[in-house]
Design a protein around this motif. Structure first.
Motif, PDB file in Angstrom:
ATOM      1  N   ALA A  80     -14.906  22.045  -3.183  1.00 58.99           N
ATOM      2  CA  ALA A  80     -13.496  22.420  -3.324  1.00 58.99           C
ATOM      3  C   ALA A  80     -12.996  21.642  -4.911  1.00 58.99           C
ATOM      4  O   ALA A  80     -12.164  20.508  -4.762  1.00 58.99           O
ATOM      5  CB  ALA A  80     -13.185  20.510  -2.058  1.00 58.99           C
ATOM      6  N   GLY A  81     -14.359  21.769  -5.258  1.00 57.64           N
ATOM      7  CA  GLY A  81     -13.668  22.391  -7.014  1.00 57.64           C
ATOM      8  C   GLY A  81     -13.688  21.124  -7.501  1.00 57.64           C
ATOM      9  O   GLY A  81     -13.374  20.601  -9.021  1.00 57.64           O
ATOM     10  N   GLY A  82     -14.514  19.837  -7.063  1.00 61.33           N
ATOM     11  CA  GLY A  82     -14.436  18.742  -7.527  1.00 61.33           C
ATOM     12  C   GLY A  82     -15.597  18.286  -8.892  1.00 61.33           C
ATOM     13  O   GLY A  82     -15.954  17.851  -9.597  1.00 61.33           O
ATOM     14  N   HIS A  83     -16.401  19.173  -8.250  1.00 61.39           N
ATOM     15  CA  HIS A  83     -17.547  19.388  -9.774  1.00 61.39           C
ATOM     16  C   HIS A  83     -17.100  19.520 -11.104  1.00 61.39           C
ATOM     17  O   HIS A  83     -17.946  19.261 -11.496  1.00 61.39           O
ATOM     18  CB  HIS A  83     -19.175  20.787  -9.432  1.00 61.39           C
ATOM     19  N   ALA A  84     -16.024  19.850 -11.144  1.00 63.23           N
ATOM     20  CA  ALA A  84     -15.508  20.148 -12.176  1.00 63.23           C
ATOM     21  C   ALA A  84     -14.128  19.140 -13.040  1.00 63.23           C
ATOM     22  O   ALA A  84     -13.514  19.088 -14.541  1.00 63.23           O
ATOM     23  CB  ALA A  84     -14.134  21.591 -12.850  1.00 63.23           C
ATOM     24  N   PHE A  87     -15.142  19.324 -18.765  1.00 69.84           N
ATOM     25  CA  PHE A  87     -14.942  19.184 -17.373  1.00 69.84           C
ATOM     26  C   PHE A  87     -13.313  19.058 -17.306  1.00 69.84           C
ATOM     27  O   PHE A  87     -12.475  19.183 -18.513  1.00 69.84           O
ATOM     28  CB  PHE A  87     -14.411  17.300 -17.115  1.00 69.84           C
TER      29      PHE A  87
END
Lengths: 232, 227
Positions: B17-21, B225
């Motif tokens: 869900a994109g949180g890693h970036a 990030f």
């Protein structure tokens, strides 16, 4: 005809079909180790194809917008056709495990531009195990270079083995680093079966004609398969 | 009936869900030297919980309650109230990008027969905490679960980024996450207790340095990030 449980398998839903409606443009991922020539390849493809195809480019450089800036600076594509996606120190995560940011970026770009026939998604430089998710791209090109070690094709890995096109770049450097390009090509073909391998030297000249031709054919195939308007 | 493991799936850092970036402001804090080791990371995370985190945890619980009550107007009000508590356009953009990506992931993972009513009114996506609350509620989870999910995101996101940016000992960092999540329990309980309050009563946990940092972060030449 291939049958799965008696049903022609083209009639079954493909569990790996990338997201988005069927009339969207072809998406090609370009991956490979750091410094192998991914950005140079994207730049040369843009230069060769921007006159005939509507292009969109998503870059994933670990240093924010460096690749996107480079592509803009060399003037191969209008600014509005390029976006950069940050990958939180993990380029392979952004193309494989969690594709949401890239999917979000490519969908928005395609929607905003409206005329895109080919989207290129360039991975940040990564390792030999990094491949694109089939949820993100339809096809992928893996770029190696001779200076990265001529034993890499023999070692294999998902990129070398499975990419739809393997590019072995910087063959002009082979003699200086003692790399055996014939062996690289042989090893790559042994790993890859019928899938194509291209030997290139992108920095020294124009876009490699065999790669441009391969991309062009894939775009036409895609347009035919999905009933999209295209030129011959 | 909710499936208890749904909450684990939602909170898992591997959820696509994109949180890693996103670093939740941690990258900028590292650049400024404010976070440099495990103790300063712990202080940063506690600060987040008491400031902007308080708002998003409350918003997540309230969004879950609004969804369960089928109160679309309250959801849109919550979204606007959360925007009003986020002066930085960069932070709002990052929050909506993550909200949009979570909605997409959730819709793909748990397809719903009913269309998501929230989406047409918010073309750029809902704020992340709203997406968390709505997603939790769609899975029959309670507002307190939604609050805990948001709290875990507030704490674990920057902690993971610290491991990547500073090479901190991952065991030590996870120890900090466990400790700070313990500190978060009163915030989570308060969020659940007030989940039915009017949207304008959403706590305004201001953190001006985070807001300014988010704007400065966007201008950095080297950035790993997205936020």
């Amino acid at each position: 005809m291939h049958l799965i449980d008696g049903v022609p398998h083209h009639e079954l839903p493909d569990p790996h079909e990338p997201h988005g409606h069927a009339s969207r443009p072809l998406r090609i991922g370009i991956g490979g180790p750091v410094g192998s020539g991914k950005t140079a390849l994207v730049g040369s493809l843009c230069r060769a194809l921007s006159g005939e195809l509507g292009l969109a480019v998503v870059t994933n450089d670990i240093y924010t917008t460096e690749d996107a800036d480079h592509l803009r600076q060399i003037g191969v594509l209008e600014q509005r056709r390029i976006v950069a996606v940050e990958t939180g120190c993990c380029p392979h995560t952004a193309i494989r495990d969690d594709i949401s940011a890239n999917l979000d970026a490519v969908e928005r770009l395609e929607e905003e531009l409206g005329d895109v026939q080919l989207s290129l998604i360039e991975s940040g430089g990564d390792n030999l195990t990094a491949i694109f998710s089939r949820g993100l791209v339809d096809l992928q090109i893996f770029v190696l270079d001779t200076a990265g070690g001529d034993d890499v094709p023999r070692k294999g890995g998902p990129g070398v083995r499975d990419a739809d096109l393997l590019v072995i770049n910087k063959i002009d450097l082979a003699e200086y680093v003692g790399a055996d390009t014939a062996m690289m090509e042989r090893d790559a073909k042994a790993r890859r079966g019928d899938k194509p391998v291209a030997l290139t030297s992108i920095a020294t000249g124009e876009a490699p004609p065999q790669v441009v031709a391969w991309v062009r054919e894939r775009v036409h195939e895609w347009a035919h398969q999905h009933g999209l308007a295209h030129s011959h | 009936m909710p499936t208890p493991s749904d909450l684990l799936l939602l909170a898992d850092g591997r959820l696509p869900a994109g949180g890693h970036a996103h670093s939740g402001g941690l990258e900028q804090a590292v650049e400024l030297g404010d976070v440099r080791d495990v103790p300063t990371l712990r202080d940063f995370l506690r600060g987040l919980l008491r400031s902007s985190g308080q708002t998003s945890i409350a918003a997540s619980a309230a969004a879950a309650r609004a969804w369960l009550s089928q109160d679309d107007a309250a959801l849109l009000e919550l979204d606007a109230e959360e925007s009003a508590r986020m002066p930085s356009a960069q932070l709002r953009g990052a929050s909506r990008a993550q909200g949009r990506q979570l909605m997409r992931a959730a819709e793909a993972i748990w397809p719903s027969p009913a269309p998501l009513r929230l989406l047409p009114a918010l073309p750029h996506g809902p704020h992340l905490s709203l997406a968390q609350g709505v997603t939790a509620a769609r899975l029959d989870l309670e507002p307190v679960d939604a609050a805990r999910l948001a709290a875990y995101g507030v704490v674990s996101g920057p902690a993971t980024a610290a491991v990547r940016l500073l090479g901190l000992d991952p065991f030590a960092v996870h120890g900090v996450v466990a400790t700070v999540m313990g500190d978060a329990e009163p915030v989570i309980a308060a969020a659940a207790e007030h989940a039915s309050s009017p949207a304008w009563l959403l706590p305004g946990g201001a953190a001006p340095l985070l807001e300014i940092g988010a704007e400065l972060h966007r201008t950095r030449e080297i950035r790993m990030f997205a936020s």
